[in-house]
Write a protein that holds these residues in place. Structure first.
Motif, PDB file in Angstrom:
ATOM      1  N   GLU A  66       0.827  -1.206   0.000  1.00 17.97           N
ATOM      2  CA  GLU A  66       0.000   0.000   0.000  1.00 17.97           C
ATOM      3  C   GLU A  66       0.864   1.261   0.000  1.00 17.97           C
ATOM      4  O   GLU A  66       0.499   2.284  -0.601  1.00 17.97           O
ATOM      5  CB  GLU A  66      -0.909   0.014   1.232  1.00 17.97           C
ATOM      6  CG  GLU A  66      -2.014  -1.034   1.176  1.00 17.97           C
ATOM      7  CD  GLU A  66      -2.854  -1.033   2.442  1.00 17.97           C
ATOM      8  OE1 GLU A  66      -2.555  -0.201   3.331  1.00 17.97           O
ATOM      9  OE2 GLU A  66      -3.762  -1.866   2.553  1.00 17.97           O
ATOM     10  N   ALA A  67       2.011   1.200   0.678  1.00 17.71           N
ATOM     11  CA  ALA A  67       2.875   2.380   0.758  1.00 17.71           C
ATOM     12  C   ALA A  67       3.395   2.790  -0.612  1.00 17.71           C
ATOM     13  O   ALA A  67       3.674   3.979  -0.850  1.00 17.71           O
ATOM     14  CB  ALA A  67       4.048   2.099   1.693  1.00 17.71           C
ATOM     15  N   PHE A  68       3.527   1.808  -1.546  1.00 14.52           N
ATOM     16  CA  PHE A  68       3.987   2.139  -2.891  1.00 14.52           C
ATOM     17  C   PHE A  68       2.982   2.988  -3.652  1.00 14.52           C
ATOM     18  O   PHE A  68       3.338   3.635  -4.636  1.00 14.52           O
ATOM     19  CB  PHE A  68       4.276   0.829  -3.672  1.00 14.52           C
ATOM     20  CG  PHE A  68       5.695   0.328  -3.518  1.00 14.52           C
ATOM     21  CD1 PHE A  68       6.668   0.632  -4.458  1.00 14.52           C
ATOM     22  CD2 PHE A  68       6.058  -0.404  -2.395  1.00 14.52           C
ATOM     23  CE1 PHE A  68       7.957   0.173  -4.295  1.00 14.52           C
ATOM     24  CE2 PHE A  68       7.340  -0.860  -2.231  1.00 14.52           C
ATOM     25  CZ  PHE A  68       8.315  -0.575  -3.186  1.00 14.52           C
ATOM     26  N   HIS A  69       1.715   3.012  -3.208  1.00 14.92           N
ATOM     27  CA  HIS A  69       0.677   3.780  -3.915  1.00 14.92           C
ATOM     28  C   HIS A  69       0.422   5.128  -3.263  1.00 14.92           C
ATOM     29  O   HIS A  69      -0.519   5.844  -3.650  1.00 14.92           O
ATOM     30  CB  HIS A  69      -0.623   2.961  -3.941  1.00 14.92           C
ATOM     31  CG  HIS A  69      -0.484   1.651  -4.704  1.00 14.92           C
ATOM     32  ND1 HIS A  69      -0.300   1.587  -6.066  1.00 14.92           N
ATOM     33  CD2 HIS A  69      -0.505   0.373  -4.242  1.00 14.92           C
ATOM     34  CE1 HIS A  69      -0.222   0.315  -6.430  1.00 14.92           C
ATOM     35  NE2 HIS A  69      -0.340  -0.450  -5.311  1.00 14.92           N
ATOM     36  N   THR A  70       1.248   5.474  -2.307  1.00 17.60           N
ATOM     37  CA  THR A  70       1.113   6.783  -1.672  1.00 17.60           C
ATOM     38  C   THR A  70       2.035   7.768  -2.358  1.00 17.60           C
ATOM     39  O   THR A  70       2.923   7.392  -3.143  1.00 17.60           O
ATOM     40  CB  THR A  70       1.452   6.705  -0.172  1.00 17.60           C
ATOM     41  OG1 THR A  70       2.824   6.307  -0.041  1.00 17.60           O
ATOM     42  CG2 THR A  70       0.562   5.682   0.544  1.00 17.60           C
ATOM     43  N   SER A  76       6.386   6.044   5.138  1.00 14.43           N
ATOM     44  CA  SER A  76       5.865   4.887   5.867  1.00 14.43           C
ATOM     45  C   SER A  76       6.816   3.671   5.758  1.00 14.43           C
ATOM     46  O   SER A  76       6.958   2.886   6.690  1.00 14.43           O
ATOM     47  CB  SER A  76       4.475   4.514   5.335  1.00 14.43           C
ATOM     48  OG  SER A  76       4.526   4.317   3.915  1.00 14.43           O
ATOM     49  N   LEU A  77       7.492   3.520   4.602  1.00 18.47           N
ATOM     50  CA  LEU A  77       8.364   2.340   4.426  1.00 18.47           C
ATOM     51  C   LEU A  77       9.614   2.421   5.297  1.00 18.47           C
ATOM     52  O   LEU A  77      10.124   1.397   5.749  1.00 18.47           O
ATOM     53  CB  LEU A  77       8.779   2.213   2.960  1.00 18.47           C
ATOM     54  CG  LEU A  77       7.663   1.806   1.976  1.00 18.47           C
ATOM     55  CD1 LEU A  77       8.176   1.809   0.544  1.00 18.47           C
ATOM     56  CD2 LEU A  77       7.095   0.435   2.347  1.00 18.47           C
ATOM     57  N   GLN A  78      10.118   3.647   5.550  1.00 22.96           N
ATOM     58  CA  GLN A  78      11.316   3.775   6.387  1.00 22.96           C
ATOM     59  C   GLN A  78      11.049   3.295   7.801  1.00 22.96           C
ATOM     60  O   GLN A  78      11.892   2.631   8.412  1.00 22.96           O
ATOM     61  CB  GLN A  78      11.763   5.235   6.409  1.00 22.96           C
ATOM     62  CG  GLN A  78      13.032   5.492   7.225  1.00 22.96           C
ATOM     63  CD  GLN A  78      14.279   4.899   6.569  1.00 22.96           C
ATOM     64  OE1 GLN A  78      14.233   4.521   5.389  1.00 22.96           O
ATOM     65  NE2 GLN A  78      15.344   4.797   7.359  1.00 22.96           N
ATOM     66  N   LYS A  79       9.856   3.570   8.314  1.00 20.09           N
ATOM     67  CA  LYS A  79       9.518   3.108   9.668  1.00 20.09           C
ATOM     68  C   LYS A  79       9.408   1.592   9.707  1.00 20.09           C
ATOM     69  O   LYS A  79       9.897   0.929  10.632  1.00 20.09           O
ATOM     70  CB  LYS A  79       8.193   3.750  10.106  1.00 20.09           C
ATOM     71  CG  LYS A  79       7.800   3.375  11.538  1.00 20.09           C
ATOM     72  CD  LYS A  79       6.511   4.066  11.925  1.00 20.09           C
ATOM     73  CE  LYS A  79       6.148   3.752  13.363  1.00 20.09           C
ATOM     74  NZ  LYS A  79       6.060   2.327  13.631  1.00 20.09           N
ATOM     75  N   ILE A  80       8.756   1.049   8.658  1.00 24.20           N
ATOM     76  CA  ILE A  80       8.636  -0.419   8.599  1.00 24.20           C
ATOM     77  C   ILE A  80      10.022  -1.070   8.527  1.00 24.20           C
ATOM     78  O   ILE A  80      10.314  -2.051   9.206  1.00 24.20           O
ATOM     79  CB  ILE A  80       7.779  -0.831   7.379  1.00 24.20           C
ATOM     80  CG1 ILE A  80       6.329  -0.334   7.551  1.00 24.20           C
ATOM     81  CG2 ILE A  80       7.825  -2.340   7.168  1.00 24.20           C
ATOM     82  CD1 ILE A  80       5.465  -0.525   6.319  1.00 24.20           C
ATOM     83  N   THR A 104      14.042   3.237   1.226  1.00 25.47           N
ATOM     84  CA  THR A 104      14.477   3.180   2.631  1.00 25.47           C
ATOM     85  C   THR A 104      15.956   2.848   2.665  1.00 25.47           C
ATOM     86  O   THR A 104      16.497   2.193   1.753  1.00 25.47           O
ATOM     87  CB  THR A 104      13.717   2.104   3.424  1.00 25.47           C
ATOM     88  OG1 THR A 104      14.057   0.809   2.905  1.00 25.47           O
ATOM     89  CG2 THR A 104      12.216   2.310   3.339  1.00 25.47           C
ATOM     90  N   HIS A 105      16.617   3.261   3.760  1.00 23.84           N
ATOM     91  CA  HIS A 105      18.028   2.928   3.982  1.00 23.84           C
ATOM     92  C   HIS A 105      18.373   3.331   5.404  1.00 23.84           C
ATOM     93  O   HIS A 105      17.857   4.320   5.920  1.00 23.84           O
ATOM     94  CB  HIS A 105      18.933   3.687   2.995  1.00 23.84           C
ATOM     95  CG  HIS A 105      20.305   3.103   2.902  1.00 23.84           C
ATOM     96  ND1 HIS A 105      21.304   3.380   3.817  1.00 23.84           N
ATOM     97  CD2 HIS A 105      20.857   2.251   2.001  1.00 23.84           C
ATOM     98  CE1 HIS A 105      22.395   2.722   3.481  1.00 23.84           C
ATOM     99  NE2 HIS A 105      22.153   2.026   2.372  1.00 23.84           N
ATOM    100  N   PRO A 106      19.250   2.567   6.099  1.00 23.81           N
ATOM    101  CA  PRO A 106      19.623   2.932   7.465  1.00 23.81           C
ATOM    102  C   PRO A 106      20.250   4.321   7.537  1.00 23.81           C
ATOM    103  O   PRO A 106      20.145   4.999   8.565  1.00 23.81           O
ATOM    104  CB  PRO A 106      20.628   1.830   7.862  1.00 23.81           C
ATOM    105  CG  PRO A 106      20.322   0.686   6.971  1.00 23.81           C
ATOM    106  CD  PRO A 106      19.836   1.262   5.693  1.00 23.81           C
ATOM    107  N   ILE A 107      20.927   4.705   6.407  1.00 24.76           N
ATOM    108  CA  ILE A 107      21.532   6.037   6.365  1.00 24.76           C
ATOM    109  C   ILE A 107      20.613   6.905   5.509  1.00 24.76           C
ATOM    110  O   ILE A 107      20.457   6.668   4.305  1.00 24.76           O
ATOM    111  CB  ILE A 107      22.948   5.974   5.759  1.00 24.76           C
ATOM    112  CG1 ILE A 107      23.843   5.042   6.613  1.00 24.76           C
ATOM    113  CG2 ILE A 107      23.548   7.364   5.686  1.00 24.76           C
ATOM    114  CD1 ILE A 107      25.213   4.804   6.023  1.00 24.76           C
ATOM    115  N   ALA A 108      19.966   7.901   6.144  1.00 19.51           N
ATOM    116  CA  ALA A 108      18.907   8.695   5.485  1.00 19.51           C
ATOM    117  C   ALA A 108      19.417   9.417   4.255  1.00 19.51           C
ATOM    118  O   ALA A 108      18.660   9.604   3.281  1.00 19.51           O
ATOM    119  CB  ALA A 108      18.324   9.696   6.478  1.00 19.51           C
TER     120      ALA A 108
END
Length: 542
Positions: A66-70, A76-80, A104-108
């Motif tokens: 669902e996050a891909f359609h936002t 939202s994916l970074q938190k997941i 997403t990535h551990p290093i923003a």
């Protein structure tokens, strides 16, 4: 070079301990390395499967799709991703779109940039989930990758969860410590075991060094081959372990090594060596027949610490033993003849000495002349009729013996013998005549009713050699004639005597001759021996 020389000078026990310890050390090291590599591969496989499982689970989550359609999937994916990374203790959790751009990535700072590693095609193009090892932006890592599909089955992104290989080293070292301690324990046990084993082996070989064992083996083989007796040794199973050339000859073997390891009963069915192995008792001077040969055998058990571990049989042809007995008998006869001659001459010398003391010079000279003439005439006659010096000596010796015993010994005037053919064993001929004359001497001594007379006749007629020995004794009784050719026949009643005729018969048999017994003109027995000059000795066929 120097260390090699020093090592060779070490005792067998020390060398064995060093060799075995070194071998155990190599085995333990190789085993440790192999174990470490196995553990490393297992850990790597386990981490990879874990990363793949997490990637596939994440890719199938509804909130991720669902996050891909936002408008802002990264939010939202970074938190997941962070939650999954903390829960799985992964190095990173990266989610990217279908073009490989990071959401997403551990290093923003790296969000929005292209994923590194060039290993996304199988997921984004082929739709596969897989494990790969590649160099990413954070270093080399083991990563699990899985494609993200929307509700229509189209690939919309990729999930990559990885563990840096450098972080696995600490885990490997935990196992390496355990492997090291295990190797040290195994090596210590191996070295201690090698020391005890080397001591036990040295004890088993009676504390001998290899050079001493080689020397003993060489001495044993040389000793076995140097003796004339046949020797066979067997182990506790009755298998032949050693035999010398003399034994191979009696067994009619061309290659003695060919029967090593065979059971003794295959070649000597009537052997009693197995009985010796069973009861551990010696068997000495036993008569048996092997391949048609009569042999005298001795059997002795071999024992180690009181346990029978094998047996030795030594044997020799009975004919050879009898031949030695014949030769000893001949020596005895020669000695007896010389003793008789010495005794007779002493009597003559005593007489001459007495006559000289009585100033009877003429009588002394007469006796001397008579003795010289008589002895010279006898010697000349015998040497003229018989050309062999050994036979001459035997006959003259018996004449001297007869003179001492007051027996009239007649050497037939028709006797004549030139020389013995080469194919006839001279010692057997002399043994035959010697034993027949000895037997005749004893027979005439027992008969007090007649004058003791013995006649000897020897003739070479060109085809055969004939001997006749006739005496004036009592002759042989009929029952003795019936068993004359039986084993151990004796015409004497005295204990430990009576083998003379048996030796005569055995010698005649060896010469392939014949023996006839008749009643002679002198009233006693007449022995007639015939030996063919063209015949072959029987024992030569063995």
């Amino acid at each position: 070079m120097g260390s090699s020389i020093i090592f060779k000078t070490l005792k067998l026990q020390a060398r064995f301990a060093y060799y075995s310890s070194f071998l155990i050390f190599i085995i333990v090291i190789l085993s440790g390395i192999l174990f470490y590599m196995t553990i490393s591969d297992a850990l790597q496989t386990q981490i990879g499967n874990r990363a793949l499982y997490l990637a596939e689970t994440t890719a199938s989550r509804g909130d991720v799709i669902e996050a891909f359609h936002t408008n802002n999937p990264s939010e939202s994916l970074q938190k997941i991703s962070n939650d999954i990374m903390l829960a799985a203790k992964a190095t990173y959790v990266v989610i990217g779109d279908k073009h490989g751009i990071r959401y997403t990535h551990p290093i923003a700072d790296r969000i929005g940039k292209t994923m590194v590693g060039d290993d996304n095609n199988r997921a984004l193009i082929d739709g596969e989930s897989y494990i790969s090892i590649a160099n990413g932006s954070m270093g080399q890592s083991i990563r699990g990758k899985a494609p993200i599909f929307d509700t229509n089955g189209s690939i919309i992104g990729v999930v990559s969860i990885g563990y840096l290989t450098s972080e696995l080293d600490s885990l490997y070292f935990l196992y390496l410590d355990n492997i090291f301690y295990t190797m040290v324990i195994a090596l210590s046990i191996g070295i201690i075991g090698s020391i005890f084993l080397s001591r036990n082996i040295k004890k088993q070989i009676f504390n001998l060094e290899p050079s001493e064992i080689a020397s003993l083996l060489t001495e044993k083989n040389t000793l076995i081959e140097s003796v004339r007796e046949a020797i066979i040794t067997v182990n506790e199973k009755g298998e032949i372990t050693t035999l010398n050339n003399a034994a191979a000859k009696i067994l009619n073997l061309t290659d003695s090594a060919s029967i090593i390891g065979d059971n003794i009963e295959q070649h000597i069915p009537n052997t009693h060596l197995l009985n010796v192995l069973t009861n551990g008792e010696k068997q000495l001077d036993k008569l048996m027949i092997v391949n048609g040969h009569e042999i005298i055998v001795n059997r002795v058990p071999m024992k180690v610490n009181g346990k029978v571990v094998g047996a030795v049989a030594s044997f020799r042809l009975q004919s050879e033993i009898e031949q030695m007995a014949i030769e000893l008998s001949q020596v005895k006869q020669y000695t007896e003849a010389l003793r008789a001659q010495t005794h007779e001459f002493n009597n003559v010398l005593y007489t001459i000495s007495g006559l000289i003391q009585l100033n009877a010079s003429d009588e002394a000279l007469s006796i001397i002349h008579k003795e010289v003439q008589g002895h010279s005439s006898l010697t000349q006659f015998i040497t003229k009729r018989v050309k062999d010096p050994f036979l001459n000596g035997l006959i003259i010796g018996f004449f001297n013996r007869a003179r001492e015993l007051k027996i009239k010994l007649i050497f037939d005037e028709d006797s004549y013998l030139e020389t013995f053919p080469e194919n006839i064993e001279k010692s057997l001929i002399i043994s035959i005549i010697g034993n027949l004359l000895t037997n005749a001497f004893e027979e005439v001594d027992k008969n007090k009713e007649r004058q003791p007379i013995i006649r000897l006749f020897i003739l070479d007629n060109g085809e055969e050699i004939i001997f006749e020995v006739e005496d004036s004794g009592q002759g042989l009784a009929q029952e003795k004639l019936d068993v004359l050719f039986s084993e151990n026949i004796s015409t004497k009643d005295r204990k430990h005597r009576g083998y003379g005729l048996r030796k005569v018969i055995s010698s005649i048999h060896d010469l392939n001759g014949t023996l006839a017994l008749e009643k002679g003109d002198l009233g006693g027995a007449l022995f007639i021996v015939s030996i063919s000059k063209r015949g072959t000795m029987i024992h030569e066929r063995y």
